[in-house]
Design a protein around this motif. Structure first.
Motif, short mmCIF file in Angstrom:
data_model
loop_
_atom_site.label_atom_id
_atom_site.label_comp_id
_atom_site.label_asym_id
_atom_site.label_seq_id
_atom_site.Cartn_x
_atom_site.Cartn_y
_atom_site.Cartn_z
N HIS A 1 0.82 -1.21 0.00
CA HIS A 1 0.00 0.00 0.00
C HIS A 1 0.85 1.26 0.00
O HIS A 1 1.75 1.40 0.83
N ARG A 2 0.54 2.18 -0.90
CA ARG A 2 1.31 3.41 -1.03
C ARG A 2 0.39 4.61 -0.85
O ARG A 2 -0.84 4.48 -0.85
N GLY A 3 0.98 5.77 -0.74
CA GLY A 3 0.22 7.00 -0.64
C GLY A 3 -0.71 6.96 0.56
O GLY A 3 -0.38 6.41 1.60
N ASN A 4 -1.91 7.53 0.39
CA ASN A 4 -2.83 7.58 1.53
C ASN A 4 -3.49 6.23 1.80
O ASN A 4 -4.23 6.09 2.77
N MET A 5 -3.20 5.20 0.99
CA MET A 5 -3.70 3.86 1.29
C MET A 5 -2.84 3.16 2.33
O MET A 5 -3.26 2.16 2.90
N CYS A 6 -1.65 3.67 2.62
CA CYS A 6 -0.86 3.17 3.75
C CYS A 6 -1.47 3.81 5.00
O CYS A 6 -1.34 5.01 5.21
N LEU A 7 -2.16 3.02 5.81
CA LEU A 7 -3.00 3.54 6.88
C LEU A 7 -2.28 3.67 8.22
O LEU A 7 -2.77 4.36 9.12
N LEU A 8 -1.13 3.04 8.38
CA LEU A 8 -0.44 3.01 9.67
C LEU A 8 0.62 4.09 9.75
O LEU A 8 1.32 4.37 8.78
N ASP A 9 0.76 4.70 10.94
CA ASP A 9 1.75 5.75 11.16
C ASP A 9 3.06 5.24 11.72
O ASP A 9 4.12 5.76 11.39
N GLU A 10 3.00 4.25 12.59
CA GLU A 10 4.24 3.74 13.19
C GLU A 10 4.02 2.38 13.83
O GLU A 10 2.90 2.01 14.17
N VAL A 11 5.13 1.66 13.99
CA VAL A 11 5.16 0.42 14.76
C VAL A 11 5.58 0.82 16.17
O VAL A 11 6.65 1.38 16.36
N SER A 12 4.72 0.54 17.14
CA SER A 12 5.06 0.92 18.52
C SER A 12 5.68 -0.23 19.30
O SER A 12 6.26 -0.01 20.36
N GLY A 13 5.57 -1.46 18.79
CA GLY A 13 6.19 -2.60 19.42
C GLY A 13 5.93 -3.86 18.63
O GLY A 13 4.94 -3.95 17.91
N TRP A 14 6.85 -4.81 18.73
CA TRP A 14 6.65 -6.08 18.03
C TRP A 14 7.56 -7.15 18.60
O TRP A 14 8.55 -6.84 19.26
#
Length: 149
Positions: free
Chosen positions: A12-25
Motif C-alpha cells: 500500500h502506497r500513498g494515503n492507502m498506507c494507513l499506519l503511522d508507526e510500529v510501537s512494538g513487536w
C-alpha cells in the motif's frame, strides 16, 4: 519504524498506507498506531464516513508489516493474501468520528510456511473498537501453480 518505513515494506502506497508507526513487536505480535481514520480524504470513506469494518484493513496492514519484520532485513517480504476473517466483532459503527490515535494489534496464533492465523484488535485507549481473527495465505500464486515457496 515510521510511516515511510512501513510504506516501503507493504504493497500500500500513498494515503492507502494507513499506519503511522510500529510501537512494538515480537516474533508473535505487532502493535501499530494510526491516525489516518480522521483524514477527510481517507480512501476507504464512503458517503463521508469510515465504517468500523474498515478496521480489518488496518489489521491486515499490521499483519503485513509483522510479516516483513519477521522475515528479517535480508529477505524480501512474501506476498500475503487475506483469505478469511472469522469472529469479527464491531463494537462501534464508525472510526472517522473518533479523535486520537488508534492502536492496532495483531497476534500470530499459528502458522507454517504457507499460512498464518492472526487474532487482531483495534483500540482507542482502553476501548476495543474492532476484533476478530484472520487467515493469511503467503505466495498464493505459487500454491496455485503447485510450487513450494
Amino acid at each position: 519504524m515510521n510511516r515511510e518505513w512501513i510504506a516501503a515494506r507493504i504493497p500500500h502506497r500513498g494515503n492507502m498506507c494507513l499506519l503511522d508507526e510500529v510501537s512494538g513487536w515480537s516474533a508473535d505480535h505487532i502493535e501499530c498506531l494510526a491516525t489516518s481514520h480522521t483524514d477527510p480524504a481517507h480512501p476507504l470513506r464512503a458517503e463521508g464516513r469510515l465504517g468500523a469494518a474498515n478496521g480489518i484493513e488496518y489489521a491486515a496492514q499490521a499483519m503485513a508489516v509483522h510479516g516483513a519484520l519477521t522475515a528479517g532485513s535480508e529477505a524480501a517480504p512474501r506476498q500475503g493474501y487475506l483469505t478469511s476473517v472469522r469472529g469479527a466483532s464491531l463494537h462501534v459503527e464508525r472510526l472517522d468520528d473518533l479523535a486520537g490515535a488508534l492502536r492496532v494489534r495483531a497476534e500470530r496464533l499459528s502458522g507454517d510456511h504457507n499460512q498464518v492465523l492472526y487474532r487482531f484488535s483495534l483500540h482507542q485507549g482502553e476501548r476495543c473498537l474492532v476484533e476478530g481473527r484472520a487467515a493469511v495465505v503467503l505466495d498464493a500464486e505459487q500454491l496455485e501453480a503447485g510450487k513450494q515457496p
